[in-house]
Design a protein around this motif. Structure first.
Motif, PDB file in Angstrom:
ATOM      1  N   THR A  72       0.850  -1.193   0.000  1.00 18.68           N
ATOM      2  CA  THR A  72       0.000   0.000   0.000  1.00 18.68           C
ATOM      3  C   THR A  72       0.885   1.242   0.000  1.00 18.68           C
ATOM      4  O   THR A  72       1.796   1.372   0.821  1.00 18.68           O
ATOM      5  CB  THR A  72      -0.903   0.027   1.246  1.00 18.68           C
ATOM      6  OG1 THR A  72      -1.689  -1.158   1.261  1.00 18.68           O
ATOM      7  CG2 THR A  72      -1.801   1.255   1.236  1.00 18.68           C
ATOM      8  N   GLN A  73       0.628   2.140  -0.920  1.00 17.19           N
ATOM      9  CA  GLN A  73       1.524   3.274  -1.100  1.00 17.19           C
ATOM     10  C   GLN A  73       1.186   4.390  -0.111  1.00 17.19           C
ATOM     11  O   GLN A  73       0.039   4.834  -0.038  1.00 17.19           O
ATOM     12  CB  GLN A  73       1.410   3.816  -2.540  1.00 17.19           C
ATOM     13  CG  GLN A  73       1.704   2.774  -3.611  1.00 17.19           C
ATOM     14  CD  GLN A  73       3.170   2.404  -3.693  1.00 17.19           C
ATOM     15  OE1 GLN A  73       3.942   2.654  -2.772  1.00 17.19           O
ATOM     16  NE2 GLN A  73       3.558   1.782  -4.790  1.00 17.19           N
ATOM     17  N   PRO A  74       2.184   4.865   0.634  1.00 16.26           N
ATOM     18  CA  PRO A  74       1.937   5.992   1.554  1.00 16.26           C
ATOM     19  C   PRO A  74       1.686   7.279   0.793  1.00 16.26           C
ATOM     20  O   PRO A  74       2.152   7.453  -0.335  1.00 16.26           O
ATOM     21  CB  PRO A  74       3.236   6.058   2.372  1.00 16.26           C
ATOM     22  CG  PRO A  74       4.275   5.390   1.535  1.00 16.26           C
ATOM     23  CD  PRO A  74       3.565   4.367   0.692  1.00 16.26           C
ATOM     24  N   ALA A  75       0.971   8.181   1.424  1.00 12.84           N
ATOM     25  CA  ALA A  75       0.651   9.466   0.785  1.00 12.84           C
ATOM     26  C   ALA A  75       1.900  10.347   0.705  1.00 12.84           C
ATOM     27  O   ALA A  75       2.804  10.260   1.540  1.00 12.84           O
ATOM     28  CB  ALA A  75      -0.439  10.177   1.571  1.00 12.84           C
ATOM     29  N   ALA A  76       1.919  11.184  -0.300  1.00 14.55           N
ATOM     30  CA  ALA A  76       3.024  12.129  -0.452  1.00 14.55           C
ATOM     31  C   ALA A  76       2.948  13.207   0.628  1.00 14.55           C
ATOM     32  O   ALA A  76       1.866  13.577   1.085  1.00 14.55           O
ATOM     33  CB  ALA A  76       2.979  12.765  -1.831  1.00 14.55           C
ATOM     34  N   ASP A  77       4.110  13.701   1.011  1.00  8.06           N
ATOM     35  CA  ASP A  77       4.207  14.786   1.994  1.00  8.06           C
ATOM     36  C   ASP A  77       4.892  15.959   1.299  1.00  8.06           C
ATOM     37  O   ASP A  77       6.086  15.921   1.038  1.00  8.06           O
ATOM     38  CB  ASP A  77       5.013  14.310   3.210  1.00  8.06           C
ATOM     39  CG  ASP A  77       5.306  15.431   4.217  1.00  8.06           C
ATOM     40  OD1 ASP A  77       4.783  16.544   4.034  1.00  8.06           O
ATOM     41  OD2 ASP A  77       6.073  15.175   5.173  1.00  8.06           O
ATOM     42  N   MET A  78       4.137  16.997   1.001  1.00 10.16           N
ATOM     43  CA  MET A  78       4.667  18.174   0.300  1.00 10.16           C
ATOM     44  C   MET A  78       4.697  19.380   1.228  1.00 10.16           C
ATOM     45  O   MET A  78       4.677  20.520   0.781  1.00 10.16           O
ATOM     46  CB  MET A  78       3.809  18.468  -0.929  1.00 10.16           C
ATOM     47  CG  MET A  78       3.643  17.292  -1.878  1.00 10.16           C
ATOM     48  SD  MET A  78       5.205  16.749  -2.618  1.00 10.16           S
ATOM     49  CE  MET A  78       5.414  18.019  -3.863  1.00 10.16           C
ATOM     50  N   SER A  79       4.794  19.150   2.519  1.00  7.11           N
ATOM     51  CA  SER A  79       4.651  20.230   3.493  1.00  7.11           C
ATOM     52  C   SER A  79       5.879  21.120   3.601  1.00  7.11           C
ATOM     53  O   SER A  79       5.784  22.242   4.107  1.00  7.11           O
ATOM     54  CB  SER A  79       4.333  19.643   4.874  1.00  7.11           C
ATOM     55  OG  SER A  79       5.372  18.763   5.305  1.00  7.11           O
ATOM     56  N   SER A 115      13.260  14.420  -2.523  1.00  9.00           N
ATOM     57  CA  SER A 115      13.719  15.157  -3.705  1.00  9.00           C
ATOM     58  C   SER A 115      13.582  16.652  -3.497  1.00  9.00           C
ATOM     59  O   SER A 115      12.675  17.093  -2.782  1.00  9.00           O
ATOM     60  CB  SER A 115      12.885  14.776  -4.939  1.00  9.00           C
ATOM     61  OG  SER A 115      12.947  13.415  -5.220  1.00  9.00           O
ATOM     62  N   PRO A 116      14.436  17.435  -4.158  1.00 10.29           N
ATOM     63  CA  PRO A 116      14.171  18.881  -4.200  1.00 10.29           C
ATOM     64  C   PRO A 116      12.937  19.117  -5.058  1.00 10.29           C
ATOM     65  O   PRO A 116      12.786  18.504  -6.125  1.00 10.29           O
ATOM     66  CB  PRO A 116      15.439  19.452  -4.841  1.00 10.29           C
ATOM     67  CG  PRO A 116      16.010  18.316  -5.638  1.00 10.29           C
ATOM     68  CD  PRO A 116      15.654  17.063  -4.906  1.00 10.29           C
ATOM     69  N   LYS A 117      12.066  19.980  -4.630  1.00 11.12           N
ATOM     70  CA  LYS A 117      10.829  20.215  -5.375  1.00 11.12           C
ATOM     71  C   LYS A 117      11.093  20.778  -6.769  1.00 11.12           C
ATOM     72  O   LYS A 117      10.232  20.666  -7.660  1.00 11.12           O
ATOM     73  CB  LYS A 117       9.919  21.166  -4.589  1.00 11.12           C
ATOM     74  CG  LYS A 117       9.217  20.517  -3.413  1.00 11.12           C
ATOM     75  CD  LYS A 117       8.222  21.481  -2.774  1.00 11.12           C
ATOM     76  CE  LYS A 117       7.392  20.805  -1.698  1.00 11.12           C
ATOM     77  NZ  LYS A 117       6.442  21.742  -1.061  1.00 11.12           N
ATOM     78  N   THR A 118      12.252  21.381  -6.954  1.00 13.03           N
ATOM     79  CA  THR A 118      12.565  21.968  -8.247  1.00 13.03           C
ATOM     80  C   THR A 118      13.077  20.945  -9.250  1.00 13.03           C
ATOM     81  O   THR A 118      13.310  21.290 -10.413  1.00 13.03           O
ATOM     82  CB  THR A 118      13.639  23.057  -8.086  1.00 13.03           C
ATOM     83  OG1 THR A 118      14.773  22.493  -7.406  1.00 13.03           O
ATOM     84  CG2 THR A 118      13.103  24.230  -7.303  1.00 13.03           C
ATOM     85  N   GLN A 119      13.263  19.689  -8.819  1.00 10.66           N
ATOM     86  CA  GLN A 119      13.812  18.686  -9.740  1.00 10.66           C
ATOM     87  C   GLN A 119      13.244  17.303  -9.416  1.00 10.66           C
ATOM     88  O   GLN A 119      13.968  16.376  -9.074  1.00 10.66           O
ATOM     89  CB  GLN A 119      15.342  18.679  -9.675  1.00 10.66           C
ATOM     90  CG  GLN A 119      15.995  18.117 -10.930  1.00 10.66           C
ATOM     91  CD  GLN A 119      17.500  18.253 -10.902  1.00 10.66           C
ATOM     92  OE1 GLN A 119      18.111  18.446  -9.865  1.00 10.66           O
ATOM     93  NE2 GLN A 119      18.129  18.150 -12.065  1.00 10.66           N
ATOM     94  N   ILE A 120      11.938  17.180  -9.545  1.00 12.66           N
ATOM     95  CA  ILE A 120      11.267  15.893  -9.353  1.00 12.66           C
ATOM     96  C   ILE A 120      11.034  15.271 -10.723  1.00 12.66           C
ATOM     97  O   ILE A 120      10.553  15.934 -11.644  1.00 12.66           O
ATOM     98  CB  ILE A 120       9.926  16.081  -8.621  1.00 12.66           C
ATOM     99  CG1 ILE A 120      10.148  16.665  -7.223  1.00 12.66           C
ATOM    100  CG2 ILE A 120       9.171  14.757  -8.515  1.00 12.66           C
ATOM    101  CD1 ILE A 120       8.869  17.007  -6.487  1.00 12.66           C
ATOM    102  N   GLY A 121      11.374  14.010 -10.853  1.00 15.43           N
ATOM    103  CA  GLY A 121      11.219  13.344 -12.139  1.00 15.43           C
ATOM    104  C   GLY A 121      12.469  13.482 -12.960  1.00 15.43           C
ATOM    105  O   GLY A 121      13.527  12.941 -12.620  1.00 15.43           O
ATOM    106  N   ASP A 179       6.560  20.333   9.322  1.00 20.02           N
ATOM    107  CA  ASP A 179       6.236  20.643  10.713  1.00 20.02           C
ATOM    108  C   ASP A 179       7.291  20.138  11.688  1.00 20.02           C
ATOM    109  O   ASP A 179       7.171  20.347  12.893  1.00 20.02           O
ATOM    110  CB  ASP A 179       4.883  20.018  11.091  1.00 20.02           C
ATOM    111  CG  ASP A 179       3.733  20.578  10.281  1.00 20.02           C
ATOM    112  OD1 ASP A 179       3.820  21.760   9.879  1.00 20.02           O
ATOM    113  OD2 ASP A 179       2.765  19.841  10.023  1.00 20.02           O
ATOM    114  N   SER A 180       8.289  19.478  11.171  1.00 18.82           N
ATOM    115  CA  SER A 180       9.320  18.884  12.022  1.00 18.82           C
ATOM    116  C   SER A 180      10.396  19.908  12.348  1.00 18.82           C
ATOM    117  O   SER A 180      10.333  21.065  11.937  1.00 18.82           O
ATOM    118  CB  SER A 180       9.951  17.684  11.316  1.00 18.82           C
ATOM    119  OG  SER A 180      10.788  18.112  10.249  1.00 18.82           O
ATOM    120  N   THR A 181      11.415  19.465  13.065  1.00 13.67           N
ATOM    121  CA  THR A 181      12.538  20.346  13.407  1.00 13.67           C
ATOM    122  C   THR A 181      13.601  20.363  12.318  1.00 13.67           C
ATOM    123  O   THR A 181      14.722  20.845  12.544  1.00 13.67           O
ATOM    124  CB  THR A 181      13.186  19.903  14.736  1.00 13.67           C
ATOM    125  OG1 THR A 181      13.591  18.529  14.628  1.00 13.67           O
ATOM    126  CG2 THR A 181      12.213  20.066  15.895  1.00 13.67           C
TER     127      THR A 181
END
Length: 977
Positions: free
Chosen positions: A167-174, A244-250, A225-227
């Motif tokens: 089962t695939q966990p949800a993405a965390d884009m926070s 991944s860095p959000k600027t270079q996904i894929g 929300d973490s430290t």
């Protein structure tokens, strides 16, 4: 558990004894202690690996690298199994290959159909540090290293295994910078080791068991929300793109990869810019001598300021009749059109240089001054000071070193004969004790702090001495939270203890020090018992720390001092540094590994700019302008008559701008390159009034800074990724940065602009070659500084990227530790200078009962003109805040998040308050990067009499509830109004 403090260094086998063993039937050798995987790789045998990565502790959990060892029942992970003499290893036996392929297939079967780290990046050769893109790509794997190894081993996933996908966990884009897609996670724990053992941030963990096991942040929090401090070490470590860095996904395809140096603090991390369509899309840490691949949040994610829409792209000239209004600076937006008009480069340069020339010719050579930049290159700093000295005709040239470590440099030049560090930061690995004083390294020098934290995990004792208890205190053996302004009292108490208790290195004092008797006599009245009530540290603790510093009790016997601007930014800053020199000297803790004195330099090239002569009293390489021999040498070298009197410093120049007309040294015109004194100077109302009062102000920058709003001519310059040049870091490393992107619009290289100004002022310069002749400028600078960098040629820097000075010839590898045999003083001895207590210029009283302390934050650097235009940094820390402890908040009836007004005798700001129990009672800490709450409106311009540095770290303020927070305009728009 003991952690390799310098695993990135230790991972490289050096000249070690070798061991004979057999690999796939062939006799080969390994280095003693070398893993089977590393030895096999050196002999051309590639073994798949996923949890292993050079620089990380080998863990052996993925089992992709298993090999067969003769005589052993089970397969062994080759990444964490050392070679033994006579061992027979089969890396490509049928049994080993079957197991390796099975692991890859099972991991691949759980991957999502579309991954986050495609294998479409270029793999070309490197030419001059720039990788050019290749148009040919094979089949694109979706999952980074996992897909690479699967393709190499010819592994495909059977449909039956795919049907059992988890089962695939949800993405965390926070998080503003990083994406967490744990459906691509193989639980190799590289991110855990990177976070906990390399950066020592202890955020990422491994939770639960069996099929429920997962990577977590803190206690299962969302990453945002973490430290997490955003260093991105986990992203760089992740083999599959789960992080991944959000600027270079894929897609990982880029047009080029360009090697350079981080443009922020003085640590000098080497990095690689990944560029696509003339845009930096991501940054990777490079294996440089100062960072070994590590970066902080600014270095990894603070790059897009270079692409900000507010970049200056064309020369500007102030419209006739538009007044220079300092009061309007806070409310300025990014739109300059009501104040300036566009101009051609020829018109702007002619006006800029022509008016400066007229002022010089009409009022004398003292009528002009220049501020250069510690954010540019060595070549720019060298040419700028040469322009002021030969073109303006005086030594009225300075830069931000006057506002950070000028007093440290003054004391070091006086005491040891050199203004640079004696030992490099990474030398903390060889120290038994580290004294960190007046510095917040986890915020201001984060990568340097990682070496300190690594050392602490390996048994080195850290002593934090600071009025504020900062994050490095979590790793400290002892914390000396002394009262602000009592540095000399506390340090003299330590020296007193060393002398009184017979801990002096008598041989060192006899053969290598001078003036010891005066020091000894001076500290007799500074016993810990007498100083404890003054500095607020118990006498017993002072004695304990002094004993441990003098003679560390662990296996490593060296003790090292690292300090920041908490030492230097006082009216007694020079005395503070004198005490540190004395403490190191009386104990003999200098001139050998794991010892020494290290003032952590604040900006990326403040060391290099100072070395290059961007200071008013010294030519390049710290040769006094008043020294007859040095003066004559530079007159001959530059072919121009030179002033033989020291020029004015940053704050003194502002005073001279406002001097009466009768003053022959009244300053009437200025050329400011890449500095923002309308935000960085103390007592900003005074500084801004001075800048607005100039008859002619030329500002050269990449943004419309607060200083640029007061200019007559604004010249659009290049950001660091847009130029080629060298910088010198806090470790005395000269390092080469290469141009990665083209500048926007008609912005021009700083080096070109300086030469154009010089040409229009009648200077016959000629620096041929690409990048505005940077190599030719460097060669001239090398000759001017031959006693320090004579062995560091431009060609050598192109090959090696980084060379430590002193380096005197081509065969000299550079000297990371200095003062081994003698000091750079005339007699070769360290000069001990006694210091007594000098109170701050301004003390708290009934009207102003609090002490204001200023400084920097992890995310924001200097005046914020760059970092607050970096989208990730602004998102993480968007709002100006003042820090106070819980006790003071309660006493004032405040809650975290309330608005307060902080007021000194010079100015006031309204600002939100945050709780920080590391801030002592009676103090307020405010970072100075926020134009809407400019801390320097309140600071005191009182100067250290020797270093001429302002007292940024201490002034009296009042705090009251409420106030109108200034609106955020132009940039930093994440802040609350």
């Amino acid at each position: 558990m003991s952690t390799p403090a310098l695993v990135a260094i230790q991972d490289r086998p050096s000249a070690q004894p070798t061991i004979d063993f057999v690999l796939d039937g062939q006799p080969v050798t390994a280095f003693e202690g070398e893993s089977i995987l590393r030895a096999a790789e050196r002999h051309g045998v590639e073994i798949p690996r996923l949890c292993y990565s050079a620089g990380l502790r080998a863990d052996g959990n993925c089992r992709a690298c298993v090999v067969e060892i003769q005589g052993e029942r089970t397969l062994a992970p080759s990444c964490c199994r050392s070679v033994a003499a006579g061992m027979e290893v089969k890396a490509v036996s049928e049994r080993a290959l079957k197991s390796q392929k099975m692991v890859l297939e099972m991991l691949l079967s759980d991957m999502p159909e579309q991954g986050y780290k495609w294998n479409d990046s270029v793999r070309p050769g490197t030419v001059a540090g720039v990788e050019q893109a290749s148009a040919e790509h094979g089949t694109v794997g979706q999952h980074g290293e996992l897909s690479q190894w699967a393709a190499q081993m010819n592994v495909t996933v059977r449909p039956a295994l795919k049907a059992l996908r988890r089962t695939q966990p949800a993405a965390d884009m926070s998080h503003p910078a990083m994406a967490v897609n744990l459906d691509a996670c193989i639980q190799c724990t590289r991110c855990v080791r990177a976070c906990r053992e390399i950066q020592v941030n202890d955020v990422i963990g491994y939770a639960l068991r069996g099929s429920q096991s997962q990577i977590v942040f803190d206690l299962g929090d969302a990453m945002g929300d973490s430290t997490c401090v955003g260093c991105g070490e986990c992203v760089q470590a992740c083999p599959t793109g789960a992080l991944s860095p959000k600027t270079q996904i894929g897609s990982q395809a880029v047009d080029k990869k360009v090697d350079s140096v981080c443009p922020f603090c003085g640590v000098g991390c080497l990095l690689t810019y990944n560029v696509k369509d003339n845009t930096i899309v991501s940054v990777d840490g490079r294996d440089g001598p100062a960072n070994h691949g590590r970066l902080c949040v600014k270095g990894r994610f603070g790059f897009d300021y270079a692409h900000h829409e507010q970049r200056l792209t064309t020369p500007l000239i102030r419209k006739p009749g538009v007044p220079k209004d300092p009061a309007a600076l806070t409310g300025r937006s990014g739109d300059w059109r009501a104040v300036f008009r566009e101009a051609s480069w020829d018109e702007a340069l002619s006006l800029a240089a022509g008016k400066l020339k007229d002022l010089r010719d009409g009022h004398g050579k003292k009528a002009l001054a220049g501020f250069g930049s510690a954010k540019g290159s060595n070549e720019e700093a060298y040419l700028f000071q040469k322009l002021v000295r030969t073109g303006f005709g005086s030594n009225n040239v300075d830069h931000c070193t006057r506002l950070c470590h000028a007093s440290s440099v003054a004391a070091l030049l006086e005491g040891v004969g050199s203004g640079a560090v004696s030992n490099q930061v990474s030398d903390v690995a060889h120290a038994g004790l580290i004294l960190v004083i007046g510095s917040n390294p986890t915020a201001n020098h984060p990568v340097a702090a990682t070496w300190m934290k690594n050392a602490a995990r390996n048994g080195t004792k850290i002593v934090l001495a600071d009025p504020r208890v900062t994050d490095i205190g979590k790793h400290a053996w002892r914390t000396l939270q002394f009262k602000a302004d009592t540095d000399v009292a506390m340090l003299n108490a330590l020296i007193h203890t060393v002398i009184e208790e017979g801990l002096v290195d008598e041989e060192f004092i006899r053969t290598r020090a001078s003036n010891f008797e005066a020091l000894r006599d001076n500290v007799k009245g500074y016993s810990p018992e007498a100083m404890a009530p003054i500095c607020g540290v118990p006498a017993q603790t002072l004695r304990e720390v002094a004993r441990e510093y003098a003679r560390p009790s662990g296996a490593r016997k060296g003790a090292m001092i690292l300090w920041g601007m908490g030492i230097s930014q006082h009216v007694h800053g020079t005395d503070n540094a004198r005490c540190l020199i004395a403490l190191a000297s009386v104990t003999g803790q200098i001139g050998k590994p794991g010892t020494g004195l290290h003032p952590l330099r604040g900006q990326n090239n403040v060391q290099g700019a100072s070395d290059a002569g961007l200071i008013p009293m010294m030519f390049p390489n710290y040769q006094l302008v008043s020294d007859r021999a040095a003066h004559q040498w530079f007159e001959n070298f530059w072919g121009q008559p030179l002033d033989d009197q020291p020029g004015y410093t940053v704050v003194e120049i502002m005073h001279k701008v406002l001097a009466p007309e009768s003053d022959p040294h009244k300053i009437r015109g200025m050329y400011i390159m890449g500095e923002n004194p309308a935000m960085s100077d103390p007592d900003l109302n005074h500084a801004r009034h001075a800048l607005a009062s100039l008859e002619h102000l030329v500002v050269q920058d990449i943004f419309m800074t607060e200083t640029a709003w007061l200019a007559d001519v604004v010249l659009p310059a290049t950001a660091w990724p847009e130029k080629t040049g060298t910088v010198s870091n806090t470790d005395r490393m000269v390092q080469l940065g290469r141009q990665a992107i083209e500048p926007p619009g008609d912005a021009r290289p700083d080096l070109w602009i300086i030469q154009q100004i010089a040409d229009r002022m009648g200077l016959p310069w000629n620096y041929p070659g690409e990048h505005s002749g940077v190599a030719a400028v460097y060669e001239e600078m090398r000759q001017a500084m031959h006693a320090a960098i004579g062995g560091i040629t431009w060609e050598r820097l192109q090959r090696e990227s980084s060379v430590t000075y002193p380096c005197l010839d081509a065969d000299d590898p550079g000297q990371p530790t200095v003062f081994i045999d003698r000091f750079d003083t005339p007699d070769g001895r360290v000069k001990l200078v006694p210091a007594d207590i000098i109170p701050a210029n301004e003390r708290p009283d009934a009207d102003y009962p609090f002490v204001l302390i200023t400084g920097r934050q992890l995310e924001h650097w200097h005046t914020g003109s760059m970092t607050r235009r970096a989208s990730v940094l602004d998102a993480i820390e968007p709002m100006a805040t003042a820090s106070m402890c819980a006790a003071d908040l309660a006493a004032l009836g405040l809650q975290a998040g309330d608005v307060i007004t902080v007021q000194s005798r010079r100015g006031a700001v309204a600002i939100h308050v945050r709780r920080d129990d590391g801030t002592p009672q009676g103090a307020v800490f405010i970072p100075f990067a926020y134009y809407e709450a400019a801390a320097n409106l309140m600071t005191n311009a009182a100067l250290d009499p020797v270093g001429k540095i302002p007292e940024f770290k201490y002034c009296a303020v009042a705090v009251r509830r409420g106030g109108d927070v200034a609106a955020v305009t132009g940039y930093g728009t994440g802040a609350l109004a």
